[in-house]
Design a protein around this motif. Structure first.
Motif, PDB file in Angstrom:
ATOM      1  N   ARG A 177      50.288   7.449  69.300  1.00 42.67           N
ATOM      2  CA  ARG A 177      51.004   7.559  68.008  1.00 42.67           C
ATOM      3  C   ARG A 177      50.253   7.302  66.852  1.00 42.67           C
ATOM      4  O   ARG A 177      49.240   6.285  66.947  1.00 42.67           O
ATOM      5  N   VAL A 179      51.074   6.509  62.731  1.00 41.73           N
ATOM      6  CA  VAL A 179      52.145   6.285  61.874  1.00 41.73           C
ATOM      7  C   VAL A 179      51.645   5.592  60.712  1.00 41.73           C
ATOM      8  O   VAL A 179      50.778   4.766  60.794  1.00 41.73           O
ATOM      9  N   PHE A 180      52.060   5.901  59.472  1.00 46.17           N
ATOM     10  CA  PHE A 180      51.903   5.092  58.431  1.00 46.17           C
ATOM     11  C   PHE A 180      52.975   5.173  57.513  1.00 46.17           C
ATOM     12  O   PHE A 180      53.745   6.187  57.435  1.00 46.17           O
ATOM     13  N   GLN A 183      55.258   8.750  55.817  1.00 45.34           N
ATOM     14  CA  GLN A 183      54.520   9.690  56.258  1.00 45.34           C
ATOM     15  C   GLN A 183      55.221  11.047  56.292  1.00 45.34           C
ATOM     16  O   GLN A 183      55.014  12.114  56.346  1.00 45.34           O
ATOM     17  N   ARG A 184      56.631  10.780  56.412  1.00 43.76           N
ATOM     18  CA  ARG A 184      57.554  11.851  56.418  1.00 43.76           C
ATOM     19  C   ARG A 184      57.723  12.630  55.129  1.00 43.76           C
ATOM     20  O   ARG A 184      57.578  13.872  55.037  1.00 43.76           O
ATOM     21  N   ASN A 187      54.472  14.629  55.034  1.00 40.27           N
ATOM     22  CA  ASN A 187      54.571  16.070  55.831  1.00 40.27           C
ATOM     23  C   ASN A 187      55.527  17.039  54.826  1.00 40.27           C
ATOM     24  O   ASN A 187      55.240  18.097  55.098  1.00 40.27           O
ATOM     25  N   PRO A 228      52.415  11.566  64.934  1.00 40.86           N
ATOM     26  CA  PRO A 228      53.535  10.483  65.235  1.00 40.86           C
ATOM     27  C   PRO A 228      53.975  10.484  66.514  1.00 40.86           C
ATOM     28  O   PRO A 228      54.693   9.785  66.835  1.00 40.86           O
ATOM     29  N   SER A 294      61.437  11.267  63.707  1.00 44.40           N
ATOM     30  CA  SER A 294      60.082  10.718  64.165  1.00 44.40           C
ATOM     31  C   SER A 294      60.212  10.606  65.832  1.00 44.40           C
ATOM     32  O   SER A 294      60.738   9.673  66.460  1.00 44.40           O
ATOM     33  N   ALA A 297      60.276   6.914  68.085  1.00 44.82           N
ATOM     34  CA  ALA A 297      60.447   5.958  67.319  1.00 44.82           C
ATOM     35  C   ALA A 297      61.457   4.909  67.835  1.00 44.82           C
ATOM     36  O   ALA A 297      62.111   5.308  68.913  1.00 44.82           O
TER      37      ALA A 297
END
Length: 486
Positions: A177, A179-180, A183-184, A187, A228, A294, A297
């Motif tokens: 994965r 992720v940061f 991120q959403r 995107n 992710p 996500s 998650a």
């Protein structure tokens, strides 16, 4: 040859019929092989009919591309290991989406060239076109193909880049994965920009740089949407991108006026969508969560404390326990695939059956890294179809099972999915292995599964751990079982 167009359409209709019947036969392991052949014959018929289309150009280049593609697919298909099947499916699925996106790109550039010609002709005849006017596709007879090409290109590009990331993850070239923070939102911003380009192009701005920006953003969104995603969610991802590819092909089929592409794309899109729904349900996820959540998650809240300790067992004791059992259920998972242990597991199962033990294999819908992954591996090992049971059929049998042998499965047998609301897998339907009288788990070490949580099953009073590589442990079970007097 006035009859040629009718013959081509008849071939397309027959090809579409073979696609549908082939897909129907793929729904059962007993007829799946024949279904693949039927669909393949349909595709061959559609390709041959396409070569006969009036006005077809560059047949030599098309034939060369077909030969190269078929040769590469035949060579890789013969060489790829069954354990690498998920990444091959992801790769081929991405190629389908990329092909649809490429068709869209060619058509969009064609529309832009036609608009440029229309603009130039209008200027020459004094059509009232000013210097500041943009190229206008509206001067062409019908704008519908432009919008269809845009939508198909967007979906195909997302499927292509997303599938390439899925391939890299499954192949082990990329971390599970990525992720940061934010991120959403990032995107979403990329998607909004891609859609804005789509709308602008569809409303007369047929500019080459804008078309290029549209494809860059679409490819970037597919990449960022997949980064992710963890390995545990790969069955949903592969299924989702399969549906995307089918829809993209259908849209581009409308643009080209090709009935075979329309029908094949719609069939693949519908089947992929249905499969995505089934996979999401098996993981207790809504389609909205699959599309915009996500993947992988971790849920919030404090997880329940697991008490006790893992209790090891020797292969000799495990073999004796199963040799004198009445019912044994074998639960395979991704660990079996990694260890390529399916042949040894089936050899062990056959020895048990020869002793009069009733043996079944239990398959969770999302076990492995693609839909049907475990079924493919067991079929490759020669396990009869009537010994393989799905989750809904086998769960009622676990309380009457003497020994449940788990090899390489983790999250799909974790009882916290039913007991711990704070668990990230809470609510996910699982195989009720914990209800068996005895459980033996073959596992390489004490690590967690892809969900990153401890498995309460491993600490249960009725569970024993047989540590080691899946193939080596299964081989030791075979050796020990052979040494037991009947």
């Amino acid at each position: 040859m006035s009859w040629l167009p009718t013959l081509i359409k008849a071939c397309y209709f027959l090809a579409a019929l073979l696609f549908i019947l082939g897909l129907k036969r793929m729904s059962s392991p007993r007829t799946a092989r024949g279904g693949i052949v039927w669909a393949g014959v349909g595709m061959l018929l559609a390709v041959l009919a396409t070569f006969a289309l009036p006005g077809m150009h560059n047949r030599g280049l098309i034939l060369a591309a077909v030969v190269i593609g078929v040769s590469a697919a035949w060579w890789t298909g013969r060489r790829v290991a069954m354990t690498a099947m998920p990444q091959m499916v992801a790769l081929y699925n991405g190629m389908g989406g990329g092909a649809a996106a490429a068709i869209g790109a060619v058509e969009l550039l064609g529309f832009a060239a036609a608009a440029h010609v229309s603009f130039a002709m209008s200027a020459q005849v004094g059509g009232g076109v000013s210097v500041g006017d943009t190229f206008s596709y509206r001067q062409l007879p019908d704008a519908a193909p432009l919008w269809l090409a845009l939508v198909g290109a967007l979906i195909g590009a997302v499927s292509f880049s997303g599938s390439m990331v899925a391939f890299a993850k499954l192949q082990g070239w990329m971390d599970k994965r990525f992720v940061f923070p934010g991120q959403r939102l990032l995107n979403l911003a990329v998607l909004v920009l891609a859609v804005a380009c789509l709308v602008a192009i569809g409303n007369d701005l047929l500019l080459p740089w804008l078309i290029a920006a549209f494809f860059v953003l679409a490819l970037l969104f597919g990449l960022m949407m997949t980064l992710p995603i963890g390995g545990a969610d790969m069955p949903v991802v592969i299924s989702l991108y399969n549906a995307f590819t089918g829809l993209a092909v259908a849209f581009e089929g409308f643009v080209l006026g090709n009935e075979a592409m329309i029908i094949a794309g719609m069939v693949v899109g519908a089947a992929g969508t249905l499969l995505t729904q089934l996979m999401a349900k098996a993981m207790n996820r809504s389609i909205g969560n699959v599309l915009f959540g996500s993947f992988g998650a971790v849920a919030g809240g404090a997880a329940q404390t697991i008490e006790g300790a893992q209790k090891p067992i020797e292969a000799s004791d495990a073999a004796v326990m199963m040799a004198y059992a009445e019912r044994v259920v074998i639960v395979p998972g991704y660990g079996m695939a990694v260890a390529q242990a399916q042949h040894k597991v089936w050899e062990f199962a056959k020895l048990l059956i020869s002793r009069g033990v009733k043996v079944k294999f239990a398959i969770h819908p999302v076990a492995g890294r693609m839909p049907g992954h475990m079924n493919v591996l067991l079929a490759e090992a020669g396990v009869p179809y009537d010994l393989i049971a799905d989750m809904d059929d086998i769960n009622p049998e676990f309380p009457n099972t003497d020994v449940a042998l788990v090899i390489g499965a983790n999250d799909v047998v974790n009882p916290v999915a039913k007991t711990d609301p704070a668990s990230p897998i809470y609510g996910m339907p699982i195989l009720d292995v914990s209800l068996a009288k005895n459980v033996i788990v073959i596992k390489r070490g004490r690590g967690t599964g892809f969900a990153g949580i401890e498995n309460a099953l491993f600490y249960a009073d009725n569970t024993r751990m047989l540590y080691g590589d899946g193939q080596a442990a299964a081989g030791e079970l075979v050796t020990q079982l052979k040494s037991i007097d009947g």
